[in-house]
Write an enzyme that holds these catalytic residues in place. Structure first.
Site, PDB file in Angstrom:
ATOM      1  N   HIS A 111       0.816  -1.204   0.000  1.00  0.00           N
ATOM      2  CA  HIS A 111       0.000   0.000   0.000  1.00  0.00           C
ATOM      3  C   HIS A 111       0.856   1.263   0.000  1.00  0.00           C
ATOM      4  O   HIS A 111       1.951   1.278   0.563  1.00  0.00           O
ATOM      5  CB  HIS A 111      -0.898   0.032   1.235  1.00  0.00           C
ATOM      6  CG  HIS A 111      -1.809  -1.148   1.334  1.00  0.00           C
ATOM      7  ND1 HIS A 111      -2.313  -1.592   2.525  1.00  0.00           N
ATOM      8  CD2 HIS A 111      -2.309  -1.986   0.391  1.00  0.00           C
ATOM      9  CE1 HIS A 111      -3.090  -2.647   2.322  1.00  0.00           C
ATOM     10  NE2 HIS A 111      -3.087  -2.907   1.033  1.00  0.00           N
TER      11      HIS A 111
ATOM     12  N   LYS B 139       5.979   6.260   7.494  1.00  0.00           N
ATOM     13  CA  LYS B 139       5.368   5.425   8.531  1.00  0.00           C
ATOM     14  C   LYS B 139       6.427   4.899   9.490  1.00  0.00           C
ATOM     15  O   LYS B 139       7.515   4.521   9.072  1.00  0.00           O
ATOM     16  CB  LYS B 139       4.650   4.226   7.900  1.00  0.00           C
ATOM     17  CG  LYS B 139       3.460   4.595   7.041  1.00  0.00           C
ATOM     18  CD  LYS B 139       2.820   3.365   6.427  1.00  0.00           C
ATOM     19  CE  LYS B 139       1.633   3.761   5.553  1.00  0.00           C
ATOM     20  NZ  LYS B 139       1.049   2.590   4.885  1.00  0.00           N
TER      21      LYS B 139
ATOM     22  N   TYR C 245       1.050   1.691  13.701  1.00  0.00           N
ATOM     23  CA  TYR C 245       1.867   2.585  12.886  1.00  0.00           C
ATOM     24  C   TYR C 245       1.472   4.039  13.035  1.00  0.00           C
ATOM     25  O   TYR C 245       0.322   4.382  13.190  1.00  0.00           O
ATOM     26  CB  TYR C 245       1.896   2.165  11.421  1.00  0.00           C
ATOM     27  CG  TYR C 245       0.579   1.948  10.718  1.00  0.00           C
ATOM     28  CD1 TYR C 245       0.160   2.814   9.723  1.00  0.00           C
ATOM     29  CD2 TYR C 245      -0.221   0.845  11.012  1.00  0.00           C
ATOM     30  CE1 TYR C 245      -1.029   2.606   9.041  1.00  0.00           C
ATOM     31  CE2 TYR C 245      -1.409   0.630  10.338  1.00  0.00           C
ATOM     32  CZ  TYR C 245      -1.804   1.518   9.355  1.00  0.00           C
ATOM     33  OH  TYR C 245      -2.994   1.310   8.683  1.00  0.00           O
TER      34      TYR C 245
ATOM     35  N   ASP D 292      -6.305  -6.095  -2.312  1.00  0.00           N
ATOM     36  CA  ASP D 292      -4.941  -6.575  -2.539  1.00  0.00           C
ATOM     37  C   ASP D 292      -4.872  -7.660  -3.612  1.00  0.00           C
ATOM     38  O   ASP D 292      -3.897  -7.738  -4.356  1.00  0.00           O
ATOM     39  CB  ASP D 292      -4.325  -7.056  -1.228  1.00  0.00           C
ATOM     40  CG  ASP D 292      -4.081  -5.899  -0.259  1.00  0.00           C
ATOM     41  OD1 ASP D 292      -4.037  -4.737  -0.706  1.00  0.00           O
ATOM     42  OD2 ASP D 292      -3.943  -6.157   0.946  1.00  0.00           O
TER      43      ASP D 292
END
Length: 182
Positions: free
Chosen positions: A61, A70, A130, A166
């Site tokens: 992603h 991140k 995250y 996905d």
């Protein structure tokens, strides 16, 4: 905190210093000054958490328009965490690196803007945390196929559990990507 440069410049594994005794432990997850001293000058604006079971694979992603840096870690379990450089013109374009994140090691991985990110769960269950340097921007939400042969990530799971998003993600050659700003 100890900062370890991975095989791709800018993607950094962070080892926390754990202070523990019979009551449990304490650790710093993020310290702005220490990160800056290590060359990671970032401000975080959003925290996210997900839970997943064994063999779940999320990724790859990324976000266009408002790319996110991140800082990722696990609170419970163990994951195989991947960063892929998708910055056109970058010397490491299309290359990937990975880190095993575990609750025992209390390690984290910093992934700068311009990278696709994914992970698969190795333990029976994982809680994945995250911090993001940009807010979620739905219009820029993108994915690249997890098993794109051009990238060649060597995932440790052969038949992962995937979302429809996905499963249907484009290959890198067909995806909208970012540009390297060296």
């Amino acid at each position: 905190m100890i900062f370890h440069q991975t095989s791709i410049p800018g993607v950094v594994e962070i080892e926390a210093k754990i202070l523990g005794d019979s009551r449990g432990y304490f650790m710093e997850f993020y310290h702005q000054d220490r990160f800056r001293e290590a060359g990671i000058d970032v401000s975080f604006v959003q925290d996210n958490m997900s839970s997943s079971t064994k063999n779940v694979l999320r990724g790859l992603h990324y976000q266009l328009g408002k790319p996110q840096g991140k800082l990722v870690s696990v609170f419970r379990g163990e994951v195989f965490d991947v960063a892929v450089d998708i910055r056109k013109g970058s010397p490491t374009f299309g290359k990937w690196t990975y880190t095993i994140l575990t609750e025992e090691k209390h390690n984290a991985l910093y992934i700068p803007p311009g990278f696709a990110h994914g992970f698969c769960v190795l333990s029976d269950y994982a809680e994945f945390f995250y911090k993001c340097s940009e807010l979620y921007y739905p219009q820029g939400d993108r994915s690249i196929r997890w098993n794109d042969p051009e990238i060649g990530v060597e995932w440790p799971v052969k038949a992962p559990l995937l979302s429809d998003k996905d499963k249907l993600a484009p290959f890198m050659k067909d995806a909208e990507l970012t540009t390297y700003n060296g």
